[in-house]
Write an enzyme that holds these catalytic residues in place. Structure first.
Site, short mmCIF file in Angstrom:
data_model
loop_
_atom_site.label_atom_id
_atom_site.label_comp_id
_atom_site.label_asym_id
_atom_site.label_seq_id
_atom_site.Cartn_x
_atom_site.Cartn_y
_atom_site.Cartn_z
N HIS A 133 -21.37 10.60 23.97
CA HIS A 133 -20.56 11.17 22.89
C HIS A 133 -21.43 11.33 21.65
O HIS A 133 -22.28 10.49 21.37
CB HIS A 133 -19.37 10.26 22.56
CG HIS A 133 -18.30 10.95 21.78
ND1 HIS A 133 -18.36 11.09 20.41
CD2 HIS A 133 -17.17 11.56 22.18
CE1 HIS A 133 -17.30 11.75 20.00
NE2 HIS A 133 -16.54 12.05 21.04
N ASP B 197 -12.74 12.22 27.72
CA ASP B 197 -12.50 13.38 28.60
C ASP B 197 -12.62 13.02 30.07
O ASP B 197 -12.00 13.64 30.92
CB ASP B 197 -13.50 14.49 28.28
CG ASP B 197 -13.21 15.10 26.94
OD1 ASP B 197 -12.03 15.31 26.65
OD2 ASP B 197 -14.16 15.36 26.19
N1 ACO Z 1 -25.97 12.67 31.34
C1 ACO Z 1 -27.27 12.33 31.39
N2 ACO Z 1 -28.04 12.04 30.32
C2 ACO Z 1 -27.43 12.09 29.11
C3 ACO Z 1 -26.07 12.43 28.99
C4 ACO Z 1 -25.33 12.72 30.15
N3 ACO Z 1 -24.03 13.04 30.08
N4 ACO Z 1 -25.72 12.42 27.67
C5 ACO Z 1 -26.84 12.08 27.00
N5 ACO Z 1 -27.86 11.88 27.86
C6 ACO Z 1 -29.20 11.42 27.53
C7 ACO Z 1 -29.99 12.48 26.78
O1 ACO Z 1 -30.69 13.31 27.70
C8 ACO Z 1 -30.89 11.64 25.92
O2 ACO Z 1 -31.91 11.13 26.75
P1 ACO Z 1 -33.39 10.84 26.12
O3 ACO Z 1 -33.16 9.84 25.01
O4 ACO Z 1 -34.16 10.31 27.27
O5 ACO Z 1 -33.87 12.16 25.63
C9 ACO Z 1 -30.01 10.45 25.54
O6 ACO Z 1 -29.06 10.35 26.60
C10 ACO Z 1 -29.30 10.60 24.20
O7 ACO Z 1 -28.45 11.73 24.26
P2 ACO Z 1 -28.31 12.85 23.14
O8 ACO Z 1 -28.48 14.18 23.79
O9 ACO Z 1 -29.13 12.51 21.95
O10 ACO Z 1 -26.82 12.67 22.74
P3 ACO Z 1 -26.03 13.70 21.87
O11 ACO Z 1 -25.30 12.93 20.86
O12 ACO Z 1 -26.88 14.79 21.36
O13 ACO Z 1 -25.02 14.36 22.89
C11 ACO Z 1 -23.13 14.74 24.22
C12 ACO Z 1 -23.75 13.89 23.11
C13 ACO Z 1 -23.22 16.24 23.88
C14 ACO Z 1 -21.65 14.37 24.33
C15 ACO Z 1 -23.88 14.42 25.52
O14 ACO Z 1 -23.78 13.04 25.81
C16 ACO Z 1 -23.36 15.24 26.70
O15 ACO Z 1 -23.77 16.39 26.88
N6 ACO Z 1 -22.40 14.70 27.50
C17 ACO Z 1 -21.82 15.42 28.58
C18 ACO Z 1 -20.76 16.40 28.08
C19 ACO Z 1 -19.47 15.74 27.63
O16 ACO Z 1 -18.94 14.85 28.30
N7 ACO Z 1 -18.94 16.19 26.48
C20 ACO Z 1 -17.69 15.63 25.94
C21 ACO Z 1 -17.94 14.83 24.72
S1 ACO Z 1 -16.47 14.00 24.23
C22 ACO Z 1 -15.52 15.08 23.37
O17 ACO Z 1 -15.95 16.11 22.98
C23 ACO Z 1 -14.04 14.72 23.11
#
Ligand code: ACO
Length: 428
Positions: free
Chosen positions: A306, A363
């Site tokens: 998130h 979600d």
């Molecule tokens: N699967 C695998 N790896 C992940 C995931 C995931 N779902 N989410 C984050 N990571 C990893 C990133 O690649 C990053 O790795 P690194 O540090 O080795 O580069 C690390 O975890 C940190 O993640 P960020 O991308 O910095 O997190 P950010 O805050 O930018 O993104 C987000 C958050 C967009 C929700 C992301 O976790 C994601 O895409 N999740 C899947 C989509 C999703 O479920 N969205 C719903 C959000 S809830 C809502 O809107 C009500």
């Protein structure tokens, strides 16, 4: 703590006031910056911009805190239901019994739609996107209730809020019935808000839907947990439209359009699409986890992580319990739900996910609960909209009641061509 911040630009020093919120959030008030210096600030996607002062919802993403009007979400989830939370968000305090009774009565009395609405539904193709229909129908309410284009007092506000919250549920159920070619089921005044929704969705003229109390409780929770999330994209849209003094129906219809996008309300759909892909492609949950950990794959585990919550999503923690209860109770035999449970189990003990604090988000669980209840995936974002509506109304009201609020009008840094002459057609 200093009460001003100083900005130095060239040989000028400008003092700007510093504002502190009740939870010690600190902001530099830049509203006089342009008048003092001719400068504006640039903050694409507003990641660093406070657009208003608000007393509705508090979030601390680092600590996994979400509070509505100061009350922790965990307490609300345990003690109350969606309609009471709606009143709390909109009117700023918990309702007294007579106030809640009055609101509930208004919700009941306003559940039906003008018969002419049926013609509107029939004007849509059966496969019309539900969010497009929802937005159009909320706008249509403005045509049927023009008396609410101007709201002068709290009493009228309560009436219009109840109408909107109640009718949106009927509209949502009718959207589903239309898409399935099923007869519309009218609201039943003896049923409560969520129970009545499920009745309008799933009853047949010859077979009345019997609502399981655990299913009703889980849907109540889903709606309650989605009811507000401060200045997210759709809420900011509602405030932006409302700032022009557009009426409440129209402003909320715009909120639905913003919520429709896959980067916002569409995430619960993405979870189910991912589960379907895994199932169709014959991937195992373990394989899928490996893919998510491999940066080259470009694959992310939908429903995990998130942007705001960096320790855990408090809403997901609450919903996980409800998911366990509902899935066990319904005993549904669905391979997608089995994949979801296995993925969750594996990810929660995998060092990649633990180190990055990637937990299932709201979600993930709302998607699997709604699937188990029989709500089709293309209605998931509509469900989110029903839940978020009280938040939109509360923000619209907060802005409407603030006599210092002005039409929202951001500025820009122009990067187009500088002035040049018009070239006639034969010279281009
Ligand atoms: N699967 C695998 N790896 C992940 C995931 C995931 N779902 N989410 C984050 N990571 C990893 C990133 O690649 C990053 O790795 P690194 O540090 O080795 O580069 C690390 O975890 C940190 O993640 P960020 O991308 O910095 O997190 P950010 O805050 O930018 O993104 C987000 C958050 C967009 C929700 C992301 O976790 C994601 O895409 N999740 C899947 C989509 C999703 O479920 N969205 C719903 C959000 S809830 C809502 O809107 C009500």
């Amino acid at each position: 703590m200093a009460k001003t911040a100083t900005i130095t630009y060239g040989d000028k020093k400008i003092e700007l006031p510093v504002i502190e919120g009740t939870e010690a959030e600190i902001a530099i008030d830049i509203s006089s910056l342009r008048a003092q210096t001719g400068l504006i600030t640039l903050d694409p996607a507003f990641g660093n911009t406070g657009s208003c002062k608000s007393a509705i919802t508090y979030i601390d993403g680092e600590k996994g805190i979400l509070r509505y009007r100061g009350i922790p979400i965990e307490e609300l989830a345990k003690n109350t239901r969606f309609t009471e939370v709606a009143w709390l968000l909109i009117f700023g305090r918990l309702p007294k019994q007579d106030e809640l009774d009055r609101f509930s009565r208004q919700l009941t009395m306003n559940a039906s739609l003008n018969e002419a609405f049926k013609h509107h539904f029939e004007g849509f193709p059966v496969d019309a996107p539900p969010m497009a229909m929802l937005s159009a129908m909320i706008n249509t309410l403005a045509c049927f209730h023009p008396q609410f284009n101007k709201i002068e007092d709290e009493e009228t506000f309560e009436e219009v809020s109840a109408r909107l919250i109640s009718k949106v549920r009927t509209i949502a159920a009718f959207i589903y019935r239309r898409s399935m070619g099923l007869p519309y089921i009218y609201p039943d005044p003896k049923r409560r808000y969520v129970n009545n929704f499920l009745h309008m969705m799933f009853s047949m003229p010859y077979d009345e839907y019997q609502c399981d109390p655990d299913v009703e409780a889980a849907l109540n929770l889903i709606l309650l947990l989605h009811a507000d999330h401060e200045q997210n994209c759709s809420t900011s849209t509602v405030r932006m439209v409302g700032s022009s003094r557009a009426n409440l129906f129209t402003s909320c219809a715009a909120g639905v359009c913003a919520l429709w996008g896959p980067l916002h309300g569409g995430a619960n759909v993405a979870v189910l699409e991912m589960l379907e892909e895994i199932h169709k492609g014959g991937l195992t949950p373990q394989h899928c986890l490996e893919l998510a950990k491999n940066k080259e794959s470009g694959f992310k585990l939908m429903g995990f992580g998130h942007r705001v919550y960096k320790s855990f999503d408090p809403r997901a923690k609450i919903l996980k319990k409800a998911a366990d209860t509902v899935l066990d109770k319904l005993g549904v035999n669905d391979p997608l739900l089995d994949i979801a449970r296995r993925l969750e189990e594996l990810a929660l003990k995998d060092p990649y996910f633990i180190e990055r604090k990637l937990y299932p988000n709201v979600d993930f669980y709302s998607g699997i609960i709604m699937k188990a209840m029989g709500i089709p995936v293309n209605m998931f974002t509509v469900m989110f909209a029903i839940g978020r509506l009280p938040g939109w109304i509360a923000h619209w009201k907060e802005q409407h009641d603030d006599n210092t609020s002005r039409i929202a009008r951001p500025r820009q840094v122009y990067i187009g061509p500088t002035t040049h002459d018009y070239v006639p057609m034969n010279k281009r």
